[in-house]
Enzyme design. Structure first.
Site, mmCIF file in Angstrom:
data_model
loop_
_atom_site.group_PDB
_atom_site.id
_atom_site.type_symbol
_atom_site.label_atom_id
_atom_site.label_comp_id
_atom_site.label_asym_id
_atom_site.label_seq_id
_atom_site.Cartn_x
_atom_site.Cartn_y
_atom_site.Cartn_z
ATOM 1 N N HIS A 33 0.851 -1.193 0.000
ATOM 2 C CA HIS A 33 0.000 0.000 0.000
ATOM 3 C C HIS A 33 0.877 1.229 0.000
ATOM 4 O O HIS A 33 1.929 1.230 0.639
ATOM 5 C CB HIS A 33 -0.913 0.010 1.236
ATOM 6 C CG HIS A 33 -2.044 0.960 1.107
ATOM 7 N ND1 HIS A 33 -1.920 2.305 1.367
ATOM 8 C CD2 HIS A 33 -3.323 0.772 0.703
ATOM 9 C CE1 HIS A 33 -3.068 2.884 1.142
ATOM 10 N NE2 HIS A 33 -3.947 1.983 0.725
ATOM 11 N N ASP A 40 -7.944 -5.095 0.056
ATOM 12 C CA ASP A 40 -8.474 -5.746 -1.141
ATOM 13 C C ASP A 40 -8.223 -7.245 -1.157
ATOM 14 O O ASP A 40 -8.955 -7.999 -1.782
ATOM 15 C CB ASP A 40 -7.860 -5.131 -2.402
ATOM 16 C CG ASP A 40 -8.451 -3.773 -2.668
ATOM 17 O OD1 ASP A 40 -9.645 -3.616 -2.435
ATOM 18 O OD2 ASP A 40 -7.707 -2.880 -3.080
HETATM 19 N N1 ACO Z 1 4.398 -7.581 -4.934
HETATM 20 C C1 ACO Z 1 5.730 -7.568 -5.036
HETATM 21 N N2 ACO Z 1 6.522 -6.492 -4.802
HETATM 22 C C2 ACO Z 1 5.873 -5.352 -4.476
HETATM 23 C C3 ACO Z 1 4.468 -5.284 -4.352
HETATM 24 C C4 ACO Z 1 3.714 -6.446 -4.603
HETATM 25 N N3 ACO Z 1 2.383 -6.427 -4.500
HETATM 26 N N4 ACO Z 1 4.106 -4.008 -4.015
HETATM 27 C C5 ACO Z 1 5.243 -3.310 -3.928
HETATM 28 N N5 ACO Z 1 6.317 -4.117 -4.192
HETATM 29 C C6 ACO Z 1 7.751 -3.753 -4.123
HETATM 30 C C7 ACO Z 1 8.170 -2.921 -5.329
HETATM 31 O O1 ACO Z 1 8.673 -3.757 -6.363
HETATM 32 C C8 ACO Z 1 9.235 -2.046 -4.728
HETATM 33 O O2 ACO Z 1 10.409 -2.837 -4.562
HETATM 34 P P1 ACO Z 1 11.885 -2.162 -4.667
HETATM 35 O O3 ACO Z 1 11.959 -1.182 -3.523
HETATM 36 O O4 ACO Z 1 12.836 -3.291 -4.548
HETATM 37 O O5 ACO Z 1 11.923 -1.481 -6.009
HETATM 38 C C9 ACO Z 1 8.715 -1.754 -3.310
HETATM 39 O O6 ACO Z 1 7.890 -2.883 -2.987
HETATM 40 C C10 ACO Z 1 7.892 -0.470 -3.214
HETATM 41 O O7 ACO Z 1 6.854 -0.513 -4.202
HETATM 42 P P2 ACO Z 1 6.256 0.753 -4.951
HETATM 43 O O8 ACO Z 1 5.672 0.308 -6.247
HETATM 44 O O9 ACO Z 1 7.271 1.842 -4.969
HETATM 45 O O10 ACO Z 1 5.113 1.174 -3.952
HETATM 46 P P3 ACO Z 1 3.906 2.151 -4.291
HETATM 47 O O11 ACO Z 1 3.574 2.829 -3.021
HETATM 48 O O12 ACO Z 1 4.207 3.003 -5.476
HETATM 49 O O13 ACO Z 1 2.737 1.147 -4.741
HETATM 50 C C11 ACO Z 1 0.897 -0.326 -4.653
HETATM 51 C C12 ACO Z 1 1.732 0.729 -3.900
HETATM 52 C C13 ACO Z 1 0.465 0.210 -6.027
HETATM 53 C C14 ACO Z 1 -0.363 -0.635 -3.843
HETATM 54 C C15 ACO Z 1 1.760 -1.608 -4.826
HETATM 55 O O14 ACO Z 1 2.119 -2.121 -3.551
HETATM 56 C C16 ACO Z 1 1.054 -2.676 -5.650
HETATM 57 O O15 ACO Z 1 1.155 -2.663 -6.883
HETATM 58 N N6 ACO Z 1 0.334 -3.648 -4.999
HETATM 59 C C17 ACO Z 1 -0.425 -4.640 -5.705
HETATM 60 C C18 ACO Z 1 -1.770 -4.068 -6.164
HETATM 61 C C19 ACO Z 1 -2.735 -3.846 -5.013
HETATM 62 O O16 ACO Z 1 -2.952 -4.721 -4.175
HETATM 63 N N7 ACO Z 1 -3.357 -2.651 -5.005
HETATM 64 C C20 ACO Z 1 -4.357 -2.287 -3.990
HETATM 65 C C21 ACO Z 1 -3.905 -1.108 -3.204
HETATM 66 S S1 ACO Z 1 -4.987 -0.810 -1.863
HETATM 67 C C22 ACO Z 1 -6.320 0.041 -2.496
HETATM 68 O O17 ACO Z 1 -6.335 0.635 -3.533
HETATM 69 C C23 ACO Z 1 -7.501 0.002 -1.645
#
Ligand code: ACO
Length: 438
Positions: free
Chosen positions: A318, A376
């Site tokens: 998140h 979610d």
């Molecule tokens: N699986 C694997 N790795 C992940 C995941 C994941 N679900 N989410 C984040 N990471 C990793 C990224 O690769 C990144 O790694 P790094 O530091 O080695 O490059 C690190 O964690 C940080 O991730 P970001 O993408 O920078 O985090 P951001 O805050 O931009 O994204 C998000 C948040 C979009 C929710 C992301 O965690 C994601 O894509 N999750 C999966 C989709 C999801 O469940 N969305 C629902 C969100 S909740 C809502 O809307 C109610």
């Protein structure tokens, strides 16, 4: 080589910050809210320095002042108008929470009765809209139909779209809350090819939605109380989440003076993406895919960790919560309870979900990045368990978030200082050049 000029932070005083840039000292006020991070007021940054702040993804940008919802992502705190989400989930109902978000205070018994009665009396939609929905392709995604239909409300209810009139704003808000379940159910019935069910104004909000979704004119529909409770809880937990992508979209659309129905349609569009509200649907698709391939969970966990692979575990991580999402904690308990009682053909899918959750929680990659299961992850499983069809998951999320969007839109329009939202950019294209002439 292009030189960068650095802005050095010279001094932070209690209520201002002094920056030096190109030998010029500038003072910016530091603003304090009632809770949470202080904000540097950079509104005059451009006029004073001709430089802009660069913050794609709004990692460090507060776009507005708001008194609706507070989140502390590190501590895992979520408050609606000051009330902890745990207490609201335990004691309140979706319509009471809706009143709270819109008005800032919990209603007394009389106010709640009035609110419920207003919301139930607006539940019908103009019959012209039924024809509009019938025009969509039979296999259209319900979210696509919902975006179109909510936007189209502005063509049918333009008697309440004078946004400078507080009474018009209120009527539109009531219409949106009231008509959303009707529209959601119509989208689904169209997809199924079943006859539309009329709303029953004598039923409470969630039972009414359920009878419109699952009832048929030929049979009496009996509402299941556990399903009502689970759905009401999901709506409460999704009702607001401060300046997320869809809420910011609603505010940005509304900042230009667009009508409320158009603004909410914009919010629904933004919600649809799999990084936002589409994640609950994506969770179940991912779990089904894992089951189908027969590959191990470890294989997919490693795939998610592989930086050369775009695959992410849906339902984990998140932007704001770097701790267990408090909504996920609440819904997790309910999810476990519901799954304990169920013995359906989907049991292998639910077992897989729990195994994945447990493994991710133990895994160093996810621990180090503070990636926890989000709301979610569990809402997807609960919705599946109570029989909500997959393509309706994000529609249910939109129904819940609707009141949050409305509350932000109302708050924005009630403030004198609101201006059209207009981000700037760092231009990296061609410099001016002449059109080639022969
Ligand atoms: N699986 C694997 N790795 C992940 C995941 C994941 N679900 N989410 C984040 N990471 C990793 C990224 O690769 C990144 O790694 P790094 O530091 O080695 O490059 C690190 O964690 C940080 O991730 P970001 O993408 O920078 O985090 P951001 O805050 O931009 O994204 C998000 C948040 C979009 C929710 C992301 O965690 C994601 O894509 N999750 C999966 C989709 C999801 O469940 N969305 C629902 C969100 S909740 C809502 O809307 C109610």
């Amino acid at each position: 080589m292009q030189r960068s000029h650095y802005i050095g932070i010279k001094q932070i005083m209690t209520n201002s910050i002094s920056l030096s840039y190109k030998n010029q000292d500038l003072d910016f006020a530091v603003m304090q809210g009632t809770l949470g991070s202080e904000c540097i007021d950079i509104r005059k940054l451009y006029s004073q320095t001709k430089t802009l702040a660069f913050d794609p993804g709004f990692m460090s940008t507060a776009s507005c002042k708001s008194a609706i919802t507070y989140i502390d992502g590190d501590k895992g705190i979520l408050l609606y108008r000051g009330y902890p989400i745990e207490q609201l989930a335990k004691h309140s109902s979706y319509l009471e929470v809706s009143y709270l978000l819109m008005h800032g205070q919990l209603p007394d018994d009389g106010q709640l009765d009035d609110f419920q009665s207003i919301i139930s009396t607006h539940s019908l939609i103009n019959t012209g809209l039924l024809k509009f929905i019938e025009g969509f392709r039979y296999d259209a995604h319900p979210m696509a139909i919902m975006i179109g239909t909510v936007g189209a409300l502005s063509a049918f209810y333009h008697d309440s779209t004078d946004i400078s009139n507080p009474r018009h704003r209120e009527i539109s808000a009531h219409r949106l809350i009231s008509k959303m379940p009707t529209i959601a159910a119509l989208c689904y019935k169209h997809f199924l090819g079943q006859p539309f069910m009329y709303p029953s104004n004598d039923l409470p909000y969630v039972p009414n939605l359920l009878q419109m979704l699952f009832g048929v004119p030929t049979e009496k529909y009996v509402v299941d109380e556990d399903t009502v409770k689970a759905l009401d809880l999901i709506l409460i937990l999704h009702a607001d989440h401060e300046q997320n992508a869809s809420t910011s979209t609603v505010r940005l659309a509304g900042s230009s003076g667009a009508n409320p129905f158009a603004c909410i349609a914009a919010g629904i569009s933004s919600l649809w993406g799999p990084s936002h509200g589409g994640a609950n649907e994506a969770v179940i698709k991912m779990l089904s895919h894992i089951l189908q391939t027969g590959k191990s969970i470890d294989y997919y966990i490693n795939k998610a960790k592989d930086k050369k692979d775009n695959f992410r575990l849906m339902g984990f991580g998140h932007r704001v919560y770097k701790n267990f999402d408090p909504r996920a904690k609440i819904i997790r308990e309910h999810c476990y309870k519901i799954l304990d009682k169920l013995d359906t053909k989907d049991k292998p899918l639910f077992d897989l979900a729990i195994e994945l959750e447990q493994k991710v929680l133990q895994d160093d990659y996810f621990k180090q990045r503070k990636l926890y299961p989000n709301v979610d992850f569990y809402s997807g499983i609960i919705l599946k368990a109570i029989g909500i069809p997959l393509n309706m998951f994000t529609v249910i999320f939109a129904m819940g978030r609707n009141v949050g969007w409305i509350s932000h839109w109302l708050e924005m329009l009630s403030k004198d200082e609101h201006r059209i939202g207009r981000p700037r950019q760092l231009y990296i294209g061609e410099k001016a050049r002449d059109y080639p002439t022969k």
